[in-house]
Structures are given as C-alpha cells and as structure tokens.
Motif scaffolding. Structure first.
Motif, PDB file in Angstrom:
ATOM      1  N   VAL A 265      -9.426  -3.157   3.048  1.00 53.40           N
ATOM      2  CA  VAL A 265      -8.750  -2.222   2.355  1.00 53.40           C
ATOM      3  C   VAL A 265      -8.905  -1.972   1.186  1.00 53.40           C
ATOM      4  O   VAL A 265      -8.793  -0.810   0.740  1.00 53.40           O
ATOM      5  CB  VAL A 265      -7.112  -3.025   2.836  1.00 53.40           C
ATOM      6  CG1 VAL A 265      -6.221  -2.148   1.859  1.00 53.40           C
ATOM      7  CG2 VAL A 265      -6.923  -2.990   4.032  1.00 53.40           C
TER       8      VAL A 265
ATOM      9  N   GLU B   9     -11.849   0.322   1.059  1.00 54.19           N
ATOM     10  CA  GLU B   9     -11.403   1.704   1.488  1.00 54.19           C
ATOM     11  C   GLU B   9     -10.518   2.368   0.505  1.00 54.19           C
ATOM     12  O   GLU B   9     -10.592   3.824   0.105  1.00 54.19           O
ATOM     13  CB  GLU B   9     -10.744   1.768   2.619  1.00 54.19           C
ATOM     14  CG  GLU B   9     -11.577   1.259   4.005  1.00 54.19           C
ATOM     15  CD  GLU B   9     -10.775   1.335   5.319  1.00 54.19           C
ATOM     16  OE1 GLU B   9     -11.362   0.754   6.136  1.00 54.19           O
ATOM     17  OE2 GLU B   9      -9.589   1.443   5.191  1.00 54.19           O
ATOM     18  N   GLN B  10      -9.706   1.951  -0.043  1.00 55.84           N
ATOM     19  CA  GLN B  10      -8.729   2.488  -0.936  1.00 55.84           C
ATOM     20  C   GLN B  10      -9.130   2.400  -2.314  1.00 55.84           C
ATOM     21  O   GLN B  10      -8.287   3.219  -3.261  1.00 55.84           O
ATOM     22  CB  GLN B  10      -7.184   1.772  -0.679  1.00 55.84           C
ATOM     23  CG  GLN B  10      -6.888   1.295   0.522  1.00 55.84           C
ATOM     24  CD  GLN B  10      -6.192   2.745   1.276  1.00 55.84           C
ATOM     25  OE1 GLN B  10      -5.389   3.237   0.550  1.00 55.84           O
ATOM     26  NE2 GLN B  10      -6.500   2.786   2.548  1.00 55.84           N
TER      27      GLN B  10
ATOM     28  N   SER C 263      -2.301   2.157  -7.453  1.00 53.96           N
ATOM     29  CA  SER C 263      -3.783   2.078  -7.717  1.00 53.96           C
ATOM     30  C   SER C 263      -4.164   0.560  -8.329  1.00 53.96           C
ATOM     31  O   SER C 263      -5.168   0.016  -8.191  1.00 53.96           O
ATOM     32  CB  SER C 263      -4.602   2.840  -8.796  1.00 53.96           C
ATOM     33  OG  SER C 263      -4.085   2.885 -10.058  1.00 53.96           O
TER      34      SER C 263
ATOM     35  N   LEU D  94       0.937  -1.188  -0.078  1.00 55.51           N
ATOM     36  CA  LEU D  94       0.003  -0.053   0.156  1.00 55.51           C
ATOM     37  C   LEU D  94       0.693   1.167  -0.162  1.00 55.51           C
ATOM     38  O   LEU D  94       0.386   2.380  -0.246  1.00 55.51           O
ATOM     39  CB  LEU D  94      -0.871  -0.123   1.239  1.00 55.51           C
ATOM     40  CG  LEU D  94      -2.057  -1.067   1.259  1.00 55.51           C
ATOM     41  CD1 LEU D  94      -2.768  -1.010   2.346  1.00 55.51           C
ATOM     42  CD2 LEU D  94      -3.087  -0.951   0.055  1.00 55.51           C
TER      43      LEU D  94
ATOM     44  N   ASP E  80       1.675   3.383  -2.876  1.00 57.82           N
ATOM     45  CA  ASP E  80       0.555   4.106  -3.361  1.00 57.82           C
ATOM     46  C   ASP E  80       0.333   4.078  -4.759  1.00 57.82           C
ATOM     47  O   ASP E  80       0.020   4.833  -5.745  1.00 57.82           O
ATOM     48  CB  ASP E  80       1.122   5.870  -2.959  1.00 57.82           C
ATOM     49  CG  ASP E  80      -0.191   6.599  -3.387  1.00 57.82           C
ATOM     50  OD1 ASP E  80      -1.332   6.313  -2.816  1.00 57.82           O
ATOM     51  OD2 ASP E  80       0.051   7.679  -3.669  1.00 57.82           O
TER      52      ASP E  80
ATOM     53  N   LEU F 210      -8.781   0.113  -4.737  1.00 54.53           N
ATOM     54  CA  LEU F 210      -7.894  -0.344  -5.632  1.00 54.53           C
ATOM     55  C   LEU F 210      -8.257  -1.288  -6.754  1.00 54.53           C
ATOM     56  O   LEU F 210      -9.401  -1.738  -6.359  1.00 54.53           O
ATOM     57  CB  LEU F 210      -6.814  -1.286  -4.684  1.00 54.53           C
ATOM     58  CG  LEU F 210      -5.945  -0.742  -3.555  1.00 54.53           C
ATOM     59  CD1 LEU F 210      -5.639  -1.649  -2.628  1.00 54.53           C
ATOM     60  CD2 LEU F 210      -5.171   0.295  -3.937  1.00 54.53           C
TER      61      LEU F 210
END
Ligand SMILES: Nc1ncnc2c1ncn2[C@@H]1O[C@H](COP(=O)(O)OP(=O)(O)O)[C@@H](O)[C@H]1O
Ligand SMILES: [Mg+2]
Lengths: 267, 297
Positions: free
Chosen positions: A193, A196-197, A167, A162, A165, A199
C-alpha cells in the motif's frame, strides 16, 4: 552497504534517482514535552525530518515517548516547546488498537473518515468499498466490527486511515497486538500500500526486526529524556521479509545499541 | 537477487490467499440463526405459562382450604369473572388507555428534560458537581413522596400527576445518559479528532452513539419509574374529573373492599408493564447490543 535501485523503484516510484529537495513531509524541530515538572522531560529537543514518500521507523523501549511524539505530530497533543510542520492538511494516525467504532460496519467506519473529509454521500459507499478492497477486504464491508478478526480489524483501520487521503501516515505500534503470522502478512500488505500510494510513513514500534523489515530509515530513541540517539539507513533489497538475512544482521546490530541505551538507565 | 521479481509475484498472489485463509480461520463464527418458532415457544413462552398455572393452582387450593375468608381471598374463578366483565364492558380498556396515555406523555416529557439535563451535566463540570448528587439522590427517593406536595401545588389535576411522573423518571434518564457518556472510551474521541471531525461532528457521530447503551438503560429504568410513579399518583389523586386510570381503578376496588377488582387492577398494571418491556425496550436494547457484539443474542 550499496544503494539498491530496485528497492527504491519498487518502494516509491516517483523518487527514482534524486533525493527530493522539496518540502519535507514532516519536520519536527526542537520539540520538548514535559508532563511533570519535577521529572526529566519525556521528550527533549527532538529533531526529526521525514522526506516525502519516505518510510521511517521510530524504535525505542516502552515509555521512551514514541506515542507522545506521534501524538504531537498528529496534532492531538500540544508540545511544551518546539515546532512541528506537516505537509499534509491533517496526518492520518493509526493506533495500536484498531479503534473501530463498534456501532458501525467495516464500510461505515471507513465512510465516517470520508464524511469528515467532506466526501458526498453518494460517493462515500463506493469509495469505502474500494479502500477495503485495497486492503484485501472485498466483501467484508457489511460486517460488524465484532465479526472481524484482529488482523481484519487492523486492515479496516488502515483503510480508514487511507480514507483520510493524507500523504502522511503515522502508525503507533499498529501490529503489536497481532500474532506473528498475521503480522507478517500485514507487513507485506503495508509495504504494498505504501509503495502504491506513495505515502510518507512514520511507523512506531519496539520490535527491531519489524523496524528493519519495513523502514528505509530506522531511528533509535533513547529514554528519559527521549530524543533520537542514532539512525540507520536500511539499504536492503525489497521485497524483504522478517527472515531475510540482511534484516537479521542489521536488527542484531540495532538491538545491541538498543540494549546499551536501555542499560544506561539501570546504572 | 535475480529471482526476486518472480518471488514478488508469487508472494503478492500468496498474500491474498494466506490473508483470505487467516480471515476465514480467525473470524468470529456467524451466530447460529435464531431458534425456530416451535423452539422459541418451548423455551420462552412455556415456562412462565407453567409457572402462572402453578400459582393459580396453589391459589385455588388456598381458597378451598379457606386460608382467608372469601372476601379477602376470592377464588380464581371469581377474579376471572370480574376481569372478564371489565374487558367486556370496556372499563379495563378505558383504564389502560387512560394510564398508558398519561404514562406515554409523562415519559416523553421526561425523555426531553432528562436528555437535556444529562447533556448539560456532561458539558458543564460545574453543573455536574452542583446537581449530580441531587439527581442521584432523587433516583432513590420513592416518587410517591412527591404526591402530597404535587397536590398542594396543582390540586387534583393532571398537572399534579405529571409532576410526580417527571420527578420519578427524569433523574434515571439523565443519570443513564451521563453514565453512558462517562463510559465512552477516550480513544473514540481521539479517533474523531484524528479524522478531523468538528466538536459537533464528534458529538453526533462518536460520543452519542457510543453512549447509547447506557442511555437505553436509563430510558428503560426511566419508563419503569414513570409507570410506578404514575400508579402511585393515580391511586392517591382520585377525582371524578380526572378520567379513570388503572391506579384509580385500584382505588375503587379498595373503597368497595372488592378484592377481585383489586387483583384485576394489579394484573392489568403488571400486564402493561410487561408488555411495554417486551414490545418496546427489550427489542431495541437487543438490537443495539447484538449489533455491537455486546451480547450473545
Ligand atoms: N498525559 C500524560 N501525563 C503524564 N505522563 C505521561 C502522559 N503521557 C505519557 N506520559 C509519560 O510519558 C512517557 C512516555 O510515554 P509514551 O509516549 O506513551 O511512551 P511509548 O509510546 O514510547 O511507550 C511515559 O513515562 C508516560 O508515563
Ligand atoms: Mg506507545
């Protein structure tokens, strides 16, 4: 199967309603890989597209070329032919082994990823601790790798990924070496995760239930030559677990297909 | 389905707890703290002291029984007298200091050259193929064999002594570093590449730290070889212009047929070797290995 709006909302909030028409997160076109000339190619004209924010599971028997494909997407291996486009500057990749550097602390491992990204010294420490907290490892920053359990190591590895950074997150059987209890917990952790992110994830596994439990789409790879032979849309409600009835049913269907694919080679 | 959001919340909280429980159950137990001073004394200091006392006891018995004439086998008390007077008149300190300085300078030079050579052999496959076997071979060649050549080239000088020391230590250091580099798991390099580190960044942050244990082993062996080579060189290159090192002190004992001085010199050479090992290399190595969980401490 019915499309489940709740699941979509929980999964990737920015995606509600309209399938994204923009640039795919990963686009693999006609990728082939030949290691030895006198054997069939390990990968044969593979096509694969991952939408932004999508969670795709790549399923296949051992040796069918899953790792090879992931390494090609990650840019670690140059394909014999074909093209790979990744929307991220550099995709993050998580290996089956935690692959943490044992001379660094948990936070130090995460900080190295930040450093490689050019984050200044002053912010690194704080950012690393924030990322460790994200995978429920607050307070473990100063621990040495050998002081951590297998599950904790894999979470540090996730935090390190993570920290890139990116995507796009590529995962090569990241939980295969863990016990079932720890794996269940990490599935929850990863699903959280990911949501939330926002991805885009390509998750490689040879565990059918794991693929169905995590993925929005499951791709089945055949072996020798390796290529995507079938795909399933997983429209099961989130949150789900590996025991959810829908997961079991779809997993059974995919397993049948997987077995058929494997037994092709015995004949 | 209706209950699903509630379950989410319960599970989200639950995950944390389950995870914390798993972490606590599955983590390596923290190692017991280092034993106290008293215990350390009993376990580490006492055994060699007892052993030494026994050796001196047997020596005394052999002396009393006149196994050898007393010029060949002096009593422990005679040797202690010589040892003590060498301490009080400062000649022991001078010899130790002279040798230690030479050893230090020679080792530092070997460190620079050996490290450069090791790295060069790592980067250049050709160089490794060309020099690798010779470097390995040199490791097993007693460096005392170089003394005559060094004297012919450089005369009875410090240059001759350093030549012998370097030829003794450089191969061990270069080989230790190369061995350490060869043992770095390829996975670590892939991690560095995935993180986007440059070649230089990977060398500095991944390759070199990963090779450190092997390198330290090489340094430790390099020091042992440097010290041995130095003693061999000093023993042979005796000359009034070259300050008196331990090897030269040993030579004085031989020429005077003074066994007490010979034993005193040997004891000093041994003491320096043990002291450097215990005070420099052992702590560094222990620290590196325990940090990586490679030793039980
Ligand atoms: N560097 C390589 N050289 C030669 N063969 C390779 C190499 N990497 C992988 N292979 C072969 O390619 C096939 C697929 O390997 P891999 O991608 O690791 O499979 P999977 O990850 O699906 O288990 C295997 O038969 C393996 O032996
Ligand atoms: Mg694999």
């Amino acid at each position: 199967m019915t499309a489940n709006v709740t699941a979509e909302t929980l999964a990737a909030p920015q995606e509600v309603g309209h399938p994204r028409a923009g640039v795919p997160a990963v686009r693999v076109q006609q990728v082939s890989q030949v290691f030895e000339r006198d054997r069939p190619p390990v990968l044969d004209r593979v096509d694969l597209t991952v939408r932004p924010g999508e969670f795709v599971c790549l399923l296949g028997a051992s040796g069918c070329g899953k790792s090879t494909l992931l390494n090609i997407i990650a840019g670690l291996t140059e394909p014999t032919s074909g093209t790979v486009e990744v929307s991220a500057r550099r995709p993050a990749l998580m290996f089956q082994e935690p692959a943490l550097l044992p001379w660094l602390t948990a936070a130090g491992n995460v900080e190295l990823a930040l450093r490689a990204r050019g984050v200044g010294r002053a912010e690194r420490r704080e950012e690393a601790l924030r990322l460790l907290a994200l995978v429920n490892l607050e307070g473990a920053g100063d621990k040495r790798v050998h002081e951590l359990s297998g599950g904790m190591r894999q979470r540090v590895a996730l935090a390190r990924s993570l920290a890139q950074d990116s995507s796009v997150l590529l995962m090569d059987e990241p939980f295969a070496a863990l016990d079932a209890i720890t794996r269940d917990v990490l599935h929850l952790e990863l699903a959280r995760v990911w949501a939330e992110q926002g991805l885009s994830v390509v998750f490689v596994t040879h565990n059918v239930r794991e693929a169905v439990r995590l993925g929005q789409r499951v791709l089945l790879m055949g072996s020798r030559p390796g290529r995507v032979v079938r795909e399933w849309q997983v429209d099961l409600p989130q949150p789900r677990t590996i025991e959810s009835p829908g997961v079991g049913a779809l997993a059974a269907e995919i397993t049948t297909e997987l077995h058929r694919e494997i037994s092709r080679h015995g004949r | 389905m209706a209950a699903s959001p509630v379950r989410t919340d319960a599970r989200a909280g639950g995950t944390r707890d389950v995870e914390a429980g798993l972490d606590a159950l599955d983590s390596a137990p923290t190692l017991p703290s280092r034993p106290g001073a008293g215990q350390r004394f009993v376990r580490i200091v006492l055994p060699p002291v007892v052993f030494l006392a026994a050796v001196v006891g047997i020596w005394q018995l052999a002396y009393v029984a006149e196994v050898k004439p007393s010029y060949a086998l002096p009593s422990p008390a005679d040797v202690f007298d010589v040892f003590w007077s060498s301490l009080t008149d400062g000649s022991a300190f001078e010899a130790v200091w002279t040798s230690l300085r030479r050893g230090g300078v020679g080792f530092a030079l070997s460190l620079v050259i050996g490290t450069a050579l090791g790295l060069a052999m790592w980067w250049s496959r050709w160089l490794r193929a060309a020099v690798g076997p010779i470097v390995s071979g040199l490791q097993s060649l007693p460096s005392v064999a170089w003394v005559p050549a060094a004297i012919i080239w450089f005369g009875l000088s410090n240059a001759a002594i350093y030549t012998v020391v370097l030829l003794g230590a450089v191969p061990s250091i270069a080989n230790g570093l190369l061995g350490g580099l060869k043992q770095v798991p390829p996975l670590f390099d892939r991690v560095g590449r995935v993180l986007g580190l440059s070649t230089l960044g990977r060398t500095r942050h991944v390759l070199l730290p990963a090779a450190l244990p092997g390198y330290l082993g090489g340094l430790r062996q390099g020091w042992a070889f440097a010290w041995r080579s130095l003693m061999a060189a000093e023993l042979i290159t005796y000359s009034p212009q070259l300050g008196q090192g331990l090897g030269q002190l040993l030579n004085v004992g031989r020429e005077l047929s003074q066994m007490s001085l010979v034993i005193t010199s040997i004891a000093l050479i041994l003491a320096v070797g043990i002291a450097i090992e215990l005070l420099v290399f052992a702590p560094i190595e222990r620290r590196v290995l325990t940090r990586r969980g490679l030793t039980i401490g």
